[in-house]
Design a protein around this motif. Structure first.
Motif, PDB file in Angstrom:
ATOM      1  N   SER A  42      25.739  -4.326  15.107  1.00 27.37           N
ATOM      2  CA  SER A  42      26.684  -4.068  14.024  1.00 27.37           C
ATOM      3  C   SER A  42      27.460  -2.789  14.334  1.00 27.37           C
ATOM      4  O   SER A  42      27.140  -2.049  15.265  1.00 27.37           O
ATOM      5  CB  SER A  42      25.937  -3.927  12.697  1.00 27.37           C
ATOM      6  OG  SER A  42      25.170  -2.738  12.707  1.00 27.37           O
ATOM      7  N   SER A  43      28.462  -2.520  13.519  1.00 25.01           N
ATOM      8  CA  SER A  43      29.280  -1.329  13.765  1.00 25.01           C
ATOM      9  C   SER A  43      28.457  -0.049  13.585  1.00 25.01           C
ATOM     10  O   SER A  43      28.679   0.930  14.294  1.00 25.01           O
ATOM     11  CB  SER A  43      30.492  -1.321  12.842  1.00 25.01           C
ATOM     12  OG  SER A  43      30.062  -1.286  11.492  1.00 25.01           O
ATOM     13  N   ASP A  44      27.502  -0.065  12.647  1.00 26.24           N
ATOM     14  CA  ASP A  44      26.651   1.122  12.473  1.00 26.24           C
ATOM     15  C   ASP A  44      25.750   1.332  13.682  1.00 26.24           C
ATOM     16  O   ASP A  44      25.521   2.460  14.112  1.00 26.24           O
ATOM     17  CB  ASP A  44      25.796   0.991  11.212  1.00 26.24           C
ATOM     18  CG  ASP A  44      26.632   1.059   9.946  1.00 26.24           C
ATOM     19  OD1 ASP A  44      27.713   1.692   9.992  1.00 26.24           O
ATOM     20  OD2 ASP A  44      26.201   0.486   8.929  1.00 26.24           O
ATOM     21  N   GLU A  45      25.222   0.248  14.251  1.00 26.38           N
ATOM     22  CA  GLU A  45      24.363   0.361  15.437  1.00 26.38           C
ATOM     23  C   GLU A  45      25.165   0.840  16.642  1.00 26.38           C
ATOM     24  O   GLU A  45      24.663   1.622  17.456  1.00 26.38           O
ATOM     25  CB  GLU A  45      23.695  -0.979  15.729  1.00 26.38           C
ATOM     26  CG  GLU A  45      22.674  -1.390  14.695  1.00 26.38           C
ATOM     27  CD  GLU A  45      22.195  -2.812  14.893  1.00 26.38           C
ATOM     28  OE1 GLU A  45      21.047  -3.087  14.511  1.00 26.38           O
ATOM     29  OE2 GLU A  45      22.960  -3.640  15.427  1.00 26.38           O
ATOM     30  N   ILE A  46      26.394   0.365  16.764  1.00 24.75           N
ATOM     31  CA  ILE A  46      27.247   0.815  17.867  1.00 24.75           C
ATOM     32  C   ILE A  46      27.554   2.305  17.710  1.00 24.75           C
ATOM     33  O   ILE A  46      27.550   3.062  18.680  1.00 24.75           O
ATOM     34  CB  ILE A  46      28.543  -0.022  17.931  1.00 24.75           C
ATOM     35  CG1 ILE A  46      28.210  -1.459  18.347  1.00 24.75           C
ATOM     36  CG2 ILE A  46      29.550   0.586  18.894  1.00 24.75           C
ATOM     37  CD1 ILE A  46      29.369  -2.411  18.288  1.00 24.75           C
ATOM     38  N   LYS A  47      27.785   2.724  16.471  1.00 23.15           N
ATOM     39  CA  LYS A  47      28.060   4.140  16.218  1.00 23.15           C
ATOM     40  C   LYS A  47      26.857   5.000  16.585  1.00 23.15           C
ATOM     41  O   LYS A  47      27.004   6.047  17.225  1.00 23.15           O
ATOM     42  CB  LYS A  47      28.406   4.331  14.746  1.00 23.15           C
ATOM     43  CG  LYS A  47      28.953   5.674  14.410  1.00 23.15           C
ATOM     44  CD  LYS A  47      29.275   5.731  12.930  1.00 23.15           C
ATOM     45  CE  LYS A  47      30.621   6.361  12.748  1.00 23.15           C
ATOM     46  NZ  LYS A  47      30.999   6.483  11.348  1.00 23.15           N
ATOM     47  N   THR A  48      25.654   4.581  16.224  1.00 24.31           N
ATOM     48  CA  THR A  48      24.464   5.352  16.585  1.00 24.31           C
ATOM     49  C   THR A  48      24.236   5.326  18.091  1.00 24.31           C
ATOM     50  O   THR A  48      23.737   6.293  18.663  1.00 24.31           O
ATOM     51  CB  THR A  48      23.199   4.831  15.868  1.00 24.31           C
ATOM     52  OG1 THR A  48      23.011   3.453  16.187  1.00 24.31           O
ATOM     53  CG2 THR A  48      23.306   5.033  14.379  1.00 24.31           C
ATOM     54  N   PHE A  49      24.615   4.218  18.759  1.00 26.99           N
ATOM     55  CA  PHE A  49      24.497   4.149  20.221  1.00 26.99           C
ATOM     56  C   PHE A  49      25.377   5.209  20.876  1.00 26.99           C
ATOM     57  O   PHE A  49      24.945   5.899  21.794  1.00 26.99           O
ATOM     58  CB  PHE A  49      24.882   2.756  20.727  1.00 26.99           C
ATOM     59  CG  PHE A  49      24.941   2.647  22.217  1.00 26.99           C
ATOM     60  CD1 PHE A  49      23.780   2.535  22.958  1.00 26.99           C
ATOM     61  CD2 PHE A  49      26.153   2.657  22.890  1.00 26.99           C
ATOM     62  CE1 PHE A  49      23.818   2.440  24.340  1.00 26.99           C
ATOM     63  CE2 PHE A  49      26.208   2.567  24.269  1.00 26.99           C
ATOM     64  CZ  PHE A  49      25.032   2.445  24.989  1.00 26.99           C
ATOM     65  N   TYR A  50      26.599   5.350  20.398  1.00 31.58           N
ATOM     66  CA  TYR A  50      27.500   6.338  20.975  1.00 31.58           C
ATOM     67  C   TYR A  50      27.129   7.758  20.554  1.00 31.58           C
ATOM     68  O   TYR A  50      27.420   8.713  21.264  1.00 31.58           O
ATOM     69  CB  TYR A  50      28.956   6.042  20.625  1.00 31.58           C
ATOM     70  CG  TYR A  50      29.540   4.959  21.489  1.00 31.58           C
ATOM     71  CD1 TYR A  50      29.711   5.160  22.842  1.00 31.58           C
ATOM     72  CD2 TYR A  50      29.903   3.727  20.969  1.00 31.58           C
ATOM     73  CE1 TYR A  50      30.220   4.183  23.657  1.00 31.58           C
ATOM     74  CE2 TYR A  50      30.424   2.739  21.770  1.00 31.58           C
ATOM     75  CZ  TYR A  50      30.585   2.966  23.115  1.00 31.58           C
ATOM     76  OH  TYR A  50      31.096   1.989  23.918  1.00 31.58           O
ATOM     77  N   ASP A  51      26.502   7.918  19.401  1.00 36.75           N
ATOM     78  CA  ASP A  51      26.050   9.247  18.988  1.00 36.75           C
ATOM     79  C   ASP A  51      24.887   9.717  19.846  1.00 36.75           C
ATOM     80  O   ASP A  51      24.703  10.913  20.046  1.00 36.75           O
ATOM     81  CB  ASP A  51      25.638   9.249  17.516  1.00 36.75           C
ATOM     82  CG  ASP A  51      26.826   9.175  16.586  1.00 36.75           C
ATOM     83  OD1 ASP A  51      27.954   9.446  17.050  1.00 36.75           O
ATOM     84  OD2 ASP A  51      26.642   8.833  15.406  1.00 36.75           O
TER      85      ASP A  51
END
Length: 120
Positions: A42-51
């Motif tokens: 999901s977009s939240d998981e992708i965001k945490t991946f890049y963080d």
């Protein structure tokens, strides 16, 4: 080949190489994002991946250390080459001093990361 013709090709080649590097960078970054989407994140998981891809906060300091040692090696090499009849001083001192700069930058980075990991 005429020196004037070579002078025309240098900016052209520089422009082409710069363009290829930028296109390659954006292509692989896009491919990485596509692979994450294909995995079903999901977009939240992708965001945490890049963080999680934490940037090195001391990268500019490390680059500065290496650059200073490169300049010191270049300066001493040119001085020694000027005062002696040997032509090997510039490349020798460039490699040695840049290597020392990389080692010191690595030690600096490890020291600072250990200081960040210590509890206050």
């Amino acid at each position: 080949m005429d020196p004037g013709v070579i002078g025309v090709f240098v900016p052209i080649i520089l422009f082409i190489v710069t363009g290829l590097v930028l296109i390659t960078f954006f292509y692989f970054r896009s491919k990485e994002k596509q692979m994450l989407i294909e995995k079903g994140l999901s977009s939240d998981e992708i965001k945490t991946f890049y963080d999680r891809k934490k940037r090195d906060p001391y990268i500019l300091m490390k680059i500065g250390i290496v650059s200073v040692f490169f300049g010191i090696g270049l300066g001493f090499g040119l001085m020694l080459q000027e005062n002696t009849t040997k032509d090997f001083w510039v490349p020798f001192l460039l490699f040695v001093s840049t290597g020392v700069g990389f080692v010191l930058a690595n030690i600096f980075g490890r020291t600072m990361s250990k200081k960040e990991d210590l509890p206050s």
